[in-house]
Design a protein around this motif. Sequence first.
Motif, short mmCIF file in Angstrom:
data_model
loop_
_atom_site.label_atom_id
_atom_site.label_comp_id
_atom_site.label_asym_id
_atom_site.label_seq_id
_atom_site.Cartn_x
_atom_site.Cartn_y
_atom_site.Cartn_z
N UNK A 18 0.80 -1.23 0.00
CA UNK A 18 0.00 0.00 0.00
C UNK A 18 0.84 1.28 0.00
N UNK A 19 1.91 1.30 -0.78
CA UNK A 19 2.72 2.51 -0.98
C UNK A 19 3.04 2.64 -2.47
N UNK A 20 3.27 3.87 -2.88
CA UNK A 20 3.88 4.07 -4.18
C UNK A 20 5.34 3.66 -4.11
N UNK A 21 5.94 3.39 -5.26
CA UNK A 21 7.38 3.21 -5.35
C UNK A 21 7.94 4.38 -6.16
N UNK A 22 8.93 5.04 -5.58
CA UNK A 22 9.60 6.12 -6.30
C UNK A 22 10.87 5.56 -6.91
N UNK A 23 10.83 5.33 -8.22
CA UNK A 23 11.94 4.68 -8.90
C UNK A 23 13.12 5.63 -9.10
N UNK A 24 12.84 6.92 -8.99
CA UNK A 24 13.91 7.92 -9.09
C UNK A 24 13.92 8.74 -7.80
N UNK A 25 15.06 8.73 -7.13
CA UNK A 25 15.19 9.57 -5.95
C UNK A 25 15.17 8.85 -4.63
N UNK A 26 14.65 7.62 -4.58
CA UNK A 26 14.64 6.86 -3.34
C UNK A 26 15.31 5.51 -3.56
N UNK A 27 16.04 5.07 -2.55
CA UNK A 27 16.66 3.75 -2.61
C UNK A 27 15.59 2.69 -2.34
N UNK A 28 15.88 1.41 -2.65
CA UNK A 28 14.93 0.35 -2.30
C UNK A 28 14.57 0.35 -0.82
N UNK A 29 15.56 0.60 0.05
CA UNK A 29 15.28 0.65 1.49
C UNK A 29 14.35 1.79 1.82
N UNK A 79 9.44 5.39 3.27
CA UNK A 79 9.19 6.82 3.08
C UNK A 79 7.87 7.12 2.37
N UNK A 80 7.55 6.49 1.24
CA UNK A 80 6.26 6.80 0.62
C UNK A 80 5.13 6.48 1.59
N UNK A 81 4.17 7.37 1.74
CA UNK A 81 3.11 7.15 2.73
C UNK A 81 2.23 5.95 2.39
N UNK A 82 1.77 5.31 3.43
CA UNK A 82 0.84 4.19 3.27
C UNK A 82 -0.56 4.71 2.94
N UNK A 83 -1.27 3.95 2.12
CA UNK A 83 -2.65 4.31 1.80
C UNK A 83 -3.51 3.05 1.86
N UNK A 84 -3.79 2.62 3.09
CA UNK A 84 -4.63 1.44 3.26
C UNK A 84 -6.04 1.68 2.74
N UNK A 85 -6.52 2.93 2.86
CA UNK A 85 -7.88 3.22 2.42
C UNK A 85 -8.06 2.89 0.94
N UNK A 86 -7.05 3.20 0.14
CA UNK A 86 -7.15 2.91 -1.29
C UNK A 86 -7.25 1.41 -1.54
N UNK A 87 -6.50 0.62 -0.80
CA UNK A 87 -6.57 -0.83 -0.98
C UNK A 87 -7.96 -1.33 -0.60
N UNK A 88 -8.53 -0.79 0.46
CA UNK A 88 -9.89 -1.17 0.84
C UNK A 88 -10.89 -0.75 -0.23
N UNK A 89 -10.67 0.39 -0.85
CA UNK A 89 -11.54 0.83 -1.94
C UNK A 89 -11.46 -0.13 -3.12
N UNK A 90 -10.28 -0.70 -3.35
CA UNK A 90 -10.13 -1.64 -4.46
C UNK A 90 -10.94 -2.92 -4.23
N UNK A 91 -11.05 -3.33 -2.97
CA UNK A 91 -11.87 -4.51 -2.68
C UNK A 91 -13.33 -4.21 -2.95
N UNK A 92 -13.75 -3.00 -2.63
CA UNK A 92 -15.14 -2.63 -2.92
C UNK A 92 -15.38 -2.53 -4.42
N UNK A 93 -14.37 -2.06 -5.16
CA UNK A 93 -14.51 -1.91 -6.61
C UNK A 93 -14.36 -3.23 -7.35
#
Length: 331
Positions: free
Chosen positions: A170-181, A186-200
Amino acid sequence: MTTAIIPDRRFCVAPMMDWTDRHCRSFHRVLTRHALLYTEMATSAAIMHGDVERLIGFDPAEQAVALQLGGSDPDELAKAARTGADRGYCEVNLNAGCPSDRVQSGRFGACLMREPELVADCLQAMKEAIAIPVTLKCRIGVDDQEPRDALPDLLSHVQSRGIRSVIIHARKAWLKGLSPKENRSIPPLDYDLVHEMKAAFPDMEIILNGGLETLESGLAAQGNLDGIMLGRAAYHTPWELAGVDHAVYGAGNPVTSPDAAVAAYLPYIQRQLEAGMRLHSMTRHMLGLFHGRPGARQWRRILSENAVRDGAGLDVVREALAATQPAMASA
């Protein structure tokens, strides 16, 4: 005829590079009989051209185990998936979430979020090649993608090809600017969006991954979703897994104490030592077993300092375990 193993994804341990090897999985299986375990990611190219036993060999006692593949060539992935199915895995998973530079240069992992049609082609080719389930692990988006557009688009594509199970970190991946670690925290979690996907997408099985630090917090975050996947928490604090069978599956937990877990794992360690494996290959996965308990520091120190030595054997594990006992008695 061997009975097919049906993966139960209500609780999963994430695929983690350099961590969830066969020794780690054997240790985790001591702690939980029912959780679905995943291999480290293996690239389809490596399986086609490398040492298959070294790359994806596993002991049937580890089951249920899913094989995670990395790649972007549908034909190659189909062949690798067939190899995995022939080896006895109960599921094959496609990685569309790993943000490392090496993965990006190979046009797989999280960068596939930008190519939903290709992801769907890959999954369809794998699905047509094997009888066991094919699943996807992804992020909610990458770089400047808008997750509320990118994620449902990806799910629509894969659902149209008959894929019904998706694990969403439940995070974006920033392929430029952030390391894998950094991409793991660092990218914020968005559990609400994942729950919305179950509804959709109510007919899809959606598993939540990312930032779940304990079994209890994971179950609290699950909500309407079909399961949870723990990664770093399961590895660094493996005793969390000892409560999974009761809390998630309504079964008895296989071990009642960290000491009992060590005792149950010792026969496996002995077999591996007799096969020429170094002790550290097994004990490195056990360092966090006593986390938060008396004697944890002594346990880690003795294993870390002594398991790497040539000829190290079970006496090192026994010494480390004995060092926890006085601490427990005085706690």
